[in-house]
Motif scaffolding. Structure first.
Motif, mmCIF file in Angstrom:
data_model
loop_
_atom_site.group_PDB
_atom_site.id
_atom_site.type_symbol
_atom_site.label_atom_id
_atom_site.label_comp_id
_atom_site.label_asym_id
_atom_site.label_seq_id
_atom_site.Cartn_x
_atom_site.Cartn_y
_atom_site.Cartn_z
ATOM 1 N N VAL A 165 0.966 -1.271 -0.099
ATOM 2 C CA VAL A 165 0.044 0.061 0.080
ATOM 3 C C VAL A 165 0.825 1.172 0.087
ATOM 4 C CG1 VAL A 165 -1.617 1.316 1.400
ATOM 5 C CG2 VAL A 165 -1.974 -1.046 1.151
ATOM 6 N N MET A 166 1.920 1.242 0.975
ATOM 7 C CA MET A 166 2.639 2.413 1.119
ATOM 8 C C MET A 166 3.780 2.967 -0.002
ATOM 9 S SD MET A 166 0.986 3.855 3.487
ATOM 10 C CE MET A 166 2.048 5.184 3.519
ATOM 11 N N VAL A 167 4.384 1.668 -0.428
ATOM 12 C CA VAL A 167 5.283 2.048 -1.407
ATOM 13 C C VAL A 167 5.205 2.702 -2.784
ATOM 14 C CG1 VAL A 167 7.173 0.893 -3.012
ATOM 15 C CG2 VAL A 167 7.153 0.178 -0.464
ATOM 16 N N MET A 217 -2.519 0.522 -7.589
ATOM 17 C CA MET A 217 -1.418 0.711 -8.381
ATOM 18 C C MET A 217 -1.824 1.795 -9.427
ATOM 19 S SD MET A 217 1.601 -0.652 -7.381
ATOM 20 C CE MET A 217 2.354 -0.753 -9.129
ATOM 21 N N LEU A 218 -2.925 1.497 -10.059
ATOM 22 C CA LEU A 218 -3.402 2.229 -11.281
ATOM 23 C C LEU A 218 -3.793 3.615 -10.928
ATOM 24 C CD1 LEU A 218 -5.555 -0.374 -13.177
ATOM 25 C CD2 LEU A 218 -3.246 0.363 -13.748
ATOM 26 N N GLY A 219 -4.154 3.817 -9.476
ATOM 27 C CA GLY A 219 -4.336 5.078 -9.212
ATOM 28 C C GLY A 219 -3.094 6.120 -8.799
ATOM 29 N N CYS A 220 -2.223 5.454 -8.372
ATOM 30 C CA CYS A 220 -1.065 5.979 -7.933
ATOM 31 C C CYS A 220 -0.231 6.136 -9.227
ATOM 32 C CB CYS A 220 0.007 5.063 -6.848
ATOM 33 S SG CYS A 220 -0.863 4.887 -5.132
ATOM 34 N N PHE A 221 -0.162 5.503 -10.252
ATOM 35 C CA PHE A 221 0.499 5.604 -11.287
ATOM 36 C C PHE A 221 -0.066 6.696 -12.031
ATOM 37 C CE2 PHE A 221 1.080 4.731 -15.856
ATOM 38 C CZ PHE A 221 2.749 4.735 -16.050
ATOM 39 N N TRP A 222 -1.624 6.715 -12.232
ATOM 40 C CA TRP A 222 -2.005 7.943 -13.031
ATOM 41 C C TRP A 222 -1.793 9.377 -12.607
ATOM 42 C CZ3 TRP A 222 -4.265 7.153 -17.539
ATOM 43 C CH2 TRP A 222 -5.030 8.336 -17.844
ATOM 44 N N PHE A 223 -1.696 9.218 -11.174
ATOM 45 C CA PHE A 223 -1.529 10.593 -10.590
ATOM 46 C C PHE A 223 0.138 10.740 -10.908
ATOM 47 C CE2 PHE A 223 0.467 13.427 -7.121
ATOM 48 C CZ PHE A 223 -0.555 14.284 -7.172
ATOM 49 N N ALA A 266 5.524 11.464 -1.085
ATOM 50 C CA ALA A 266 5.263 11.357 0.082
ATOM 51 C C ALA A 266 6.170 10.693 1.072
ATOM 52 C CB ALA A 266 3.834 11.066 0.564
ATOM 53 N N THR A 267 7.289 11.599 1.644
ATOM 54 C CA THR A 267 8.386 10.998 2.414
ATOM 55 C C THR A 267 8.096 10.760 3.791
ATOM 56 O OG1 THR A 267 9.947 12.114 1.067
ATOM 57 C CG2 THR A 267 10.694 11.336 3.092
ATOM 58 N N ALA A 268 8.308 9.488 4.397
ATOM 59 C CA ALA A 268 8.117 9.053 5.719
ATOM 60 C C ALA A 268 8.775 9.928 6.642
ATOM 61 C CB ALA A 268 8.108 7.832 5.954
ATOM 62 N N VAL A 269 8.212 10.500 7.703
ATOM 63 C CA VAL A 269 8.903 11.642 8.672
ATOM 64 C C VAL A 269 8.758 10.982 10.042
ATOM 65 C CG1 VAL A 269 9.200 13.313 7.127
ATOM 66 C CG2 VAL A 269 6.961 13.106 8.647
ATOM 67 N N GLY A 270 9.464 11.227 11.080
ATOM 68 C CA GLY A 270 9.163 11.035 12.358
ATOM 69 C C GLY A 270 9.091 9.464 12.654
ATOM 70 N N ASN A 271 7.767 9.289 13.451
ATOM 71 C CA ASN A 271 7.616 7.877 13.805
ATOM 72 C C ASN A 271 7.205 6.993 12.527
ATOM 73 O OD1 ASN A 271 7.846 8.338 16.441
ATOM 74 N ND2 ASN A 271 5.755 8.711 16.843
ATOM 75 N N MET A 272 6.837 7.453 11.503
ATOM 76 C CA MET A 272 6.644 6.602 10.415
ATOM 77 C C MET A 272 7.769 6.187 9.624
ATOM 78 S SD MET A 272 3.550 5.819 10.097
ATOM 79 C CE MET A 272 3.519 5.202 8.647
ATOM 80 N N PHE A 273 8.738 7.055 9.575
ATOM 81 C CA PHE A 273 10.145 6.747 9.174
ATOM 82 C C PHE A 273 11.069 5.599 10.104
ATOM 83 C CE2 PHE A 273 14.795 7.337 9.104
ATOM 84 C CZ PHE A 273 15.000 7.323 7.690
ATOM 85 N N VAL A 274 10.751 5.801 11.340
ATOM 86 C CA VAL A 274 11.388 4.613 12.276
ATOM 87 C C VAL A 274 10.693 3.393 11.953
ATOM 88 C CG1 VAL A 274 11.567 3.893 14.497
ATOM 89 C CG2 VAL A 274 12.144 6.478 14.000
ATOM 90 N N PHE A 275 9.382 3.393 11.820
ATOM 91 C CA PHE A 275 8.693 2.295 11.470
ATOM 92 C C PHE A 275 8.816 1.500 10.295
ATOM 93 C CE2 PHE A 275 4.702 0.129 9.685
ATOM 94 C CZ PHE A 275 4.591 -0.878 10.649
ATOM 95 N N ARG A 325 16.780 10.056 -8.074
ATOM 96 C CA ARG A 325 15.204 9.634 -8.551
ATOM 97 C C ARG A 325 15.412 8.191 -8.867
ATOM 98 N NH1 ARG A 325 13.726 14.802 -12.061
ATOM 99 N NH2 ARG A 325 13.581 16.367 -10.528
ATOM 100 N N PHE A 326 16.459 7.802 -9.614
ATOM 101 C CA PHE A 326 16.480 6.264 -9.991
ATOM 102 C C PHE A 326 16.591 5.299 -8.687
ATOM 103 C CE2 PHE A 326 18.940 2.594 -11.051
ATOM 104 C CZ PHE A 326 18.224 2.000 -11.871
ATOM 105 N N LEU A 327 17.109 5.895 -7.635
ATOM 106 C CA LEU A 327 17.528 4.962 -6.724
ATOM 107 C C LEU A 327 16.110 4.851 -5.697
ATOM 108 C CD1 LEU A 327 19.192 3.778 -4.419
ATOM 109 C CD2 LEU A 327 19.572 5.940 -3.345
ATOM 110 N N ARG A 328 15.525 5.906 -5.682
ATOM 111 C CA ARG A 328 13.772 5.894 -5.122
ATOM 112 C C ARG A 328 13.063 4.913 -5.917
ATOM 113 N NH1 ARG A 328 13.031 12.632 -4.326
ATOM 114 N NH2 ARG A 328 14.406 12.799 -2.363
ATOM 115 N N LEU A 329 13.259 4.622 -6.921
ATOM 116 C CA LEU A 329 12.449 3.570 -7.700
ATOM 117 C C LEU A 329 12.822 2.390 -7.052
ATOM 118 C CD1 LEU A 329 12.310 4.711 -11.478
ATOM 119 C CD2 LEU A 329 10.614 5.252 -9.538
ATOM 120 N N PHE A 330 13.955 2.143 -6.505
ATOM 121 C CA PHE A 330 14.211 0.736 -5.812
ATOM 122 C C PHE A 330 13.271 0.254 -5.147
ATOM 123 C CE2 PHE A 330 18.199 -1.376 -7.394
ATOM 124 C CZ PHE A 330 18.498 -0.468 -8.472
ATOM 125 N N ARG A 331 12.485 1.309 -4.332
ATOM 126 C CA ARG A 331 11.456 0.874 -3.413
ATOM 127 C C ARG A 331 10.624 0.114 -4.046
ATOM 128 N NH1 ARG A 331 10.240 7.091 -1.255
ATOM 129 N NH2 ARG A 331 12.352 7.485 -0.489
#
Length: 214
Positions: free
Chosen positions: A49-51, A190-196, A59-68, A141-147
């Motif tokens: 869901v989140m990747v 996935m389609l919704g995220c890709f469309w945006f 949307a970069t994870a920050v705070g507690n979400m980053f730790v999680f 940016r290419f590295l971020r796609l490794f997610r």
């Protein structure tokens, strides 16, 4: 329905010194390992869901979400280590194989190439690059796609569902239906995220009212 795995006393060698109690081999049907697999399954669904959301909406994870999410990453890394020490059932003898070389060879020829790339701590590498004087934004940016590699673990969901079927000793048909529904919801997500993401690449003008700007 799949056959249940052999009991803990069925090893490929009768020598007690080579049993899992003495060589730290993990049996997949140990209660703590079954609970661990449920945690991995939950983290896989969370990543599914989140990747895409974090990549496409930037949307970069920050705070507690980053730790999680770092906990999720290192849990996947730990799972890779466990898999190098997890016994498996020989198809011919129906006995546990506890030889580390055989276990490693079997894992390296299969799920390792799914588990290892999906366990790369991309967020930590990303943070390290941002902290330096790195001007190569294209590489960043290419590295971020490794997610997206983390989504490869979705291929293992069928294996976890099969393990649940064996655990409860009956055919969990509703789990198969639930899995199909989850697949459809994930595809729509996935389609919704890709469309945006496509709209964001072209450019969203705040002065022009479109579905992307609203």
């Amino acid at each position: 329905q799949r056959a249940a795995p052999p009991s803990a006393s069925s090893f490929d060698d009768d020598d007690e010194e080579k049993s899992p109690r003495f060589c730290c081999i993990i049996l997949p049907n140990n209660p703590w390992k079954e609970f661990w697999d449920l945690i991995i399954l939950a983290f896989i669904l969370y990543s599914a869901v989140m990747v895409p959301f974090r990549i496409c909406f930037d949307a970069t994870a920050v705070g507690n979400m980053f730790v999680f999410e770092q906990v999720v990453t290192f849990t996947f890394i730990t799972d890779c280590v466990f898999n190098f020490n997890q016994a498996y059932v020989d198809d011919e003898t129906q006995r546990w194989v506890t030889d580390r070389c055989k276990i490693a060879s079997r894992y390296m020829s299969g799920w390792f190439w799914i588990d290892a790339p999906s366990s790369i701590p991309v967020e930590l590498i990303d943070m390290y690059l941002l902290s330096g004087d790195n001007e190569n934004l294209a590489l960043l940016r290419f590295l971020r796609l490794f997610r997206l590699l983390r989504l490869m673990r979705l291929l293992k969901i069928g294996e976890y569902v099969a393990a649940l079927e064996i655990k409860f000793d009956f055919n969990l048909t509703f789990l198969r239906i639930f899995q199909m529904v989850i697949n459809m919801v994930f595809l729509a997500h996935m389609l919704g995220c890709f469309w945006f993401y496509c709209a964001a690449i072209v450019g969203i003008d705040d002065n022009t009212v479109t579905w992307g700007s609203t």
